[in-house]
Design an enzyme around this catalytic site. Structure first.
Site, short mmCIF file in Angstrom:
data_model
loop_
_atom_site.label_atom_id
_atom_site.label_comp_id
_atom_site.label_asym_id
_atom_site.label_seq_id
_atom_site.Cartn_x
_atom_site.Cartn_y
_atom_site.Cartn_z
N GLU A 28 0.65 -0.91 0.45
CA GLU A 28 -0.02 0.04 -0.16
C GLU A 28 0.73 1.23 -0.13
O GLU A 28 1.12 1.64 0.94
CB GLU A 28 -0.50 -0.49 1.04
CG GLU A 28 -1.96 -1.77 1.40
CD GLU A 28 -2.55 -1.38 2.08
OE1 GLU A 28 -3.85 -0.44 3.14
OE2 GLU A 28 -3.94 -1.79 2.04
N GLU A 80 -5.74 -8.25 -0.10
CA GLU A 80 -6.71 -8.07 1.69
C GLU A 80 -8.31 -7.40 0.82
O GLU A 80 -7.91 -6.37 0.45
CB GLU A 80 -5.77 -6.79 2.12
CG GLU A 80 -4.72 -7.41 2.72
CD GLU A 80 -4.28 -6.07 3.66
OE1 GLU A 80 -4.67 -4.70 3.96
OE2 GLU A 80 -2.48 -5.66 3.83
C1 FCB Z 1 -4.74 -1.71 5.42
C2 FCB Z 1 -3.73 -2.69 6.23
C3 FCB Z 1 -3.60 -3.00 6.88
C4 FCB Z 1 -5.35 -3.24 8.11
C5 FCB Z 1 -6.15 -3.33 7.34
C6 FCB Z 1 -6.65 -3.40 7.94
O1 FCB Z 1 -4.92 -0.49 4.85
O2 FCB Z 1 -2.93 -2.58 4.77
O3 FCB Z 1 -2.35 -3.31 7.69
O4 FCB Z 1 -4.49 -1.84 8.66
O5 FCB Z 1 -5.59 -2.35 6.24
#
Ligand code: FCB
Length: 451
Positions: A174, A359
């Protein structure tokens, strides 16, 4: 969202054939930075600033995964997952950021990776998930070009030791959070609110990605990708001003990163604001940033409702939330956004590349009944997003895998331990793990697939 387990099972069934499924975590959020001679990171420093983190929490102990990794890997394998997305901690391997390697750090990741392989779990590695060594943070961190070069050296060290055991590698988790969220909005370490710092960090984090990929390619490694987070930009109304604000939000949040990685350019609307602060010769770096990749990763959670905001001095927009159902983070649940980004990636950026959802998940406050932590809302969240993945696949995107965030409740950055994203509940007093209803839903689905 109303709960119906059949929705989850059906969504899963529509995908299971040739996709892999896993869970994701990150080093600082679970390992415990106090253990194993790990060096300090800027998150340890940030945590000391009063008011920076809810409850004054920090990651020094976190889930004590440093000691409990074997049983945590068992949890992943017992659920039937195929893969585990984890990150290396830079200060655990190199407490001073460069030079001296910490033997305890090497041995920890050796054991962790071998533990995955022994259980049939594919290691999906991230080299940097935000724990920047304090030594570099003290020398301007991501605002300084040297950090990108140190990151390339760190990449090389990791790949020499572990490279042949990793299934996929992404340099940076990210980059928007590393740069904008941390240097413009100041929500994450180092907590700056400064346009000059943001312009530099947004460029150097991309340069670090390019240099890291280059180092890995040169040493013969493959299966290299990127992990970009996305937030679906929705204009507050249908005025031309609101549309323009949403477009600029999308350019800062998303297109800055994929335009540079896949097209070797930055969006002109953002560049025109950053121009006075861009490092000299940044155009040359764009060639380095645009390295061929083997896959692309998307992290997706929510949408933002974007409004024109004349009081915002540089970009003139502000973001809020709308009236969709919300998670415990206050984030709206909008699976349509995931579909949008998967389509766009496939159509506009990398038509041939495998795509992973690296994610996706939600925070949910604990609710116990009969000895089980009930998080059925999370199961519904997964169902709705798996359905969006399925639609994007039907529309042609080459989606190869999906990772739930997260295995465990963990240190949720500025929110400390108050927000729980885990499939497994963590009792931070005892470090006991308690699988939640969502863990069992995944286990049922994954085990049924194997039968
Ligand atoms: C993302 C992050 C991860 C976690 C989630 C909820 O942005 O990569 O580490 O905090 O959000």
């Amino acid at each position: 969202m109303s709960y119906n387990k059949a929705d989850f099972d059906n969504a899963f069934a529509s995908l299971k054939d040739d996709m892999l499924f896993g869970v994701a975590t990150s080093s600082y959020q679970i390992e415990g930075s106090a253990f194993g001679n790990c060096g300090p990171s800027h998150w340890d420093d940030f945590a000391k600033i009063e008011g920076a983190i809810t409850g004054g929490h920090d990651g020094s102990v976190a889930c004590d995964h440093y000691h409990l990794y074997e049983s945590d890997l068992d949890l992943i394998a017992d659920a039937g997952f195929d893969a585990y997305r984890f990150s290396f901690s830079w200060p655990r391997l190199l407490p001073e950021a460069h030079n001296q390697i910490n033997p305890d750090g090497l041995s920890f990741y050796d054991r962790l990776i071998d533990g995955m392989l022994a259980r049939g779990l594919s290691p999906f590695a991230t080299l940097y998930h935000w724990d920047l060594p304090s030594r570099l943070a003290d020398k301007q961190g991501w605002r300084h070009r040297d950090t990108a070069h140190y990151f390339a050296d760190y990449t090389d060290i990791i790949m020499r030791h572990f490279g042949d055991r990793l299934t996929t590698i992404a340099p940076i988790n990210e980059p928007w959070c590393v740069s904008w969220l941390s240097h413009y909005w100041g929500h994450h370490a180092p907590g700056l609110r400064d346009l000059d710092a943001t312009a530099k960090a947004m460029h150097y984090v991309q340069l670090a990605h390019g240099l890291s990929i280059q180092v890995m390619r040169e040493s013969g490694h493959n299966n290299l990708g990127c992990v970009l987070n996305k937030e679906y930009a929705v204009p507050v109304d249908d005025s031309a001003e609101a549309m323009a604000a949403a477009d600029l939000f999308d350019a800062t949040y998303s297109r800055w990163f994929e335009d540079s990685i896949f097209k070797g350019q930055y969006p002109s609307s953002v560049l025109s604001v950053f121009e006075p602060f861009m490092p000299r010769g940044f155009e040359e770096d764009l060639k380095l940033i645009q390295q061929p990749l083997d896959w692309a990763g998307v992290n997706y959670y929510t949408r933002s409702v974007v409004s024109p905001d004349p009081t915002e001095p540089h970009f003139g927009f502000s973001c809020g939330r709308g009236d969709l159902p919300k998670t415990d983070m206050g984030w709206e649940i909008e699976p349509e956004g995931l579909r949008f980004f998967l389509d766009r990636l496939h159509k506009e950026y990398c038509p041939d590349l495998p795509i992973y959802i690296t994610e996706n998940g939600m925070a949910h406050a604990e609710a116990w009944q009969d000895g089980i932590c009930h998080d059925e809302a999370r199961i519904s969240y997964f169902a709705a997003h798996l359905e969006a993945v399925s639609q994007a696949r039907d529309a042609g995107a080459n989606i190869k895998g999906y990772f739930a965030w997260s295995l465990l409740d963990n240190f949720e950055w500025a929110f400390g331990y108050d927000k729980r994203f885990g499939l497994v509940y963590v009792d931070y007093e005892t470090q006991q793990r308690h699988p939640k209803a969502s863990y069992y839903a995944w286990q049922d689905a994954l085990k049924a697939q194997r039968r």
